[in-house]
Design a protein around this motif. Structure first.
Motif, mmCIF file in Angstrom:
data_model
loop_
_atom_site.group_PDB
_atom_site.id
_atom_site.type_symbol
_atom_site.label_atom_id
_atom_site.label_comp_id
_atom_site.label_asym_id
_atom_site.label_seq_id
_atom_site.Cartn_x
_atom_site.Cartn_y
_atom_site.Cartn_z
ATOM 1 N N ILE A 1 69.015 25.528 32.698
ATOM 2 C CA ILE A 1 68.017 24.639 32.084
ATOM 3 C C ILE A 1 67.619 25.274 30.760
ATOM 4 O O ILE A 1 67.274 26.457 30.709
ATOM 5 N N ILE A 2 67.672 24.490 29.693
ATOM 6 C CA ILE A 2 67.201 24.949 28.389
ATOM 7 C C ILE A 2 66.019 24.067 28.003
ATOM 8 O O ILE A 2 66.139 22.842 27.973
ATOM 9 N N GLU B 1 55.838 30.840 36.023
ATOM 10 C CA GLU B 1 56.162 30.636 37.436
ATOM 11 C C GLU B 1 57.407 29.767 37.601
ATOM 12 O O GLU B 1 58.235 30.015 38.484
ATOM 13 N N LEU B 2 57.557 28.748 36.759
ATOM 14 C CA LEU B 2 58.709 27.859 36.819
ATOM 15 C C LEU B 2 60.006 28.628 36.531
ATOM 16 O O LEU B 2 61.011 28.464 37.237
ATOM 17 N N VAL B 3 59.974 29.487 35.517
ATOM 18 C CA VAL B 3 61.154 30.297 35.199
ATOM 19 C C VAL B 3 61.473 31.222 36.371
ATOM 20 O O VAL B 3 62.639 31.389 36.741
ATOM 21 N N ASP B 4 60.453 31.801 36.990
ATOM 22 C CA ASP B 4 60.668 32.670 38.146
ATOM 23 C C ASP B 4 61.286 31.886 39.309
ATOM 24 O O ASP B 4 62.201 32.362 39.975
ATOM 25 N N LYS B 5 60.816 30.655 39.528
ATOM 26 C CA LYS B 5 61.376 29.801 40.593
ATOM 27 C C LYS B 5 62.851 29.510 40.325
ATOM 28 O O LYS B 5 63.692 29.623 41.223
ATOM 29 N N GLY C 1 66.791 29.028 29.531
ATOM 30 C CA GLY C 1 66.678 29.387 28.119
ATOM 31 C C GLY C 1 65.476 28.672 27.526
ATOM 32 O O GLY C 1 65.257 27.493 27.796
ATOM 33 N N LEU C 2 64.689 29.397 26.757
ATOM 34 C CA LEU C 2 63.572 28.811 26.018
ATOM 35 C C LEU C 2 63.891 28.952 24.536
ATOM 36 O O LEU C 2 64.176 30.056 24.059
ATOM 37 N N VAL C 3 63.853 27.833 23.806
ATOM 38 C CA VAL C 3 64.211 27.849 22.388
ATOM 39 C C VAL C 3 63.152 27.141 21.557
ATOM 40 O O VAL C 3 62.402 26.304 22.065
ATOM 41 N N ILE D 1 62.016 38.760 28.568
ATOM 42 C CA ILE D 1 62.433 38.504 27.182
ATOM 43 C C ILE D 1 63.819 37.868 27.129
ATOM 44 O O ILE D 1 64.157 37.163 26.189
ATOM 45 N N SER D 2 64.619 38.081 28.167
ATOM 46 C CA SER D 2 65.996 37.573 28.178
ATOM 47 C C SER D 2 66.085 36.047 28.178
ATOM 48 O O SER D 2 67.146 35.501 27.904
ATOM 49 N N VAL D 3 64.995 35.329 28.467
ATOM 50 C CA VAL D 3 65.066 33.863 28.498
ATOM 51 C C VAL D 3 64.891 33.234 27.118
ATOM 52 O O VAL D 3 65.134 32.052 26.946
ATOM 53 N N PHE D 4 64.467 34.022 26.130
ATOM 54 C CA PHE D 4 64.224 33.477 24.798
ATOM 55 C C PHE D 4 65.498 33.566 23.959
ATOM 56 O O PHE D 4 66.124 34.605 23.871
ATOM 57 N N ASP D 5 65.873 32.442 23.347
ATOM 58 C CA ASP D 5 67.058 32.389 22.491
ATOM 59 C C ASP D 5 66.659 31.837 21.127
ATOM 60 O O ASP D 5 65.662 31.126 20.988
ATOM 61 N N ASN D 6 67.480 32.139 20.106
ATOM 62 C CA ASN D 6 67.184 31.710 18.741
ATOM 63 C C ASN D 6 67.467 30.237 18.500
ATOM 64 O O ASN D 6 66.845 29.611 17.657
#
Length: 167
Positions: free
Chosen positions: A88-89, A108-112, A121-123, A140-145
């Protein structure tokens, strides 16, 4: 109250390089652009408004329906129409404000998703939100450019996970 608790979002797909006119991949709303193609196993979702405690539940429900049926407006009685989501991005470009309960809910959603072995991925997130999420325990690994960087990372991680599980 009704309007503050609703939530608008868009599902994005990649526009072929020839259609975008550039070598940088572009991602557009699939319902508005016939040439936009969704990436198999990955849902790219652009959030379209502020996130508050009053609408975070509706956001979670819409994301669940997109995971299960490919569309936030699909009725829950419909059969699953898409393969399982492996990534999911969330594109947060159009989110001008977010309250603290919404920030915590996203963590919490990312942890689930992580527990369900769904990559995230969060952009295009505002720096102030990113800093608050990091302080709240968001990895920090979920953040992308960019969306494309996130697609590449999620595809690479999914392929590694498949190899490790023997798929």
């Amino acid at each position: 109250m009704k309007h503050s608790s609703s939530f608008r979002l868009s599902v994005l797909g990649r526009v072929p390089d020839s259609a975008s006119g550039t070598s940088t991949p572009k991602y557009k709303e699939v319902t508005q652009n016939k040439e936009a193609v969704e990436t198999e196993g990955i849902r790219i979702i652009r959030l379209e408004e502020c996130i508050y405690f009053t609408n975070i539940g509706n956001l979670k429900y819409a994301l669940h329906r997109i995971e299960m049926y490919g569309d936030a407006t699909a009725h829950p009685s419909e059969p699953r129409s898409r393969p399982l989501v492996r990534g999911i991005i969330l594109n947060l470009k159009n989110v001008p404000t977010m309250d603290s309960s919404a920030l915590e809910s996203l963590v919490e959603l990312v942890d689930k998703y992580k527990r369900q072995r769904v990559q995230v991925g969060l952009v295009k997130i505002r720096r102030v939100f990113k800093e608050k999420m990091l302080r709240s325990g968001m990895p920090i690994s979920v953040f992308d450019n960019s969306i494309h960087d996130s697609v590449l990372r999620l595809t690479r991680v999914s392929n590694v996970n498949d190899e490790q599980s023997g798929v």
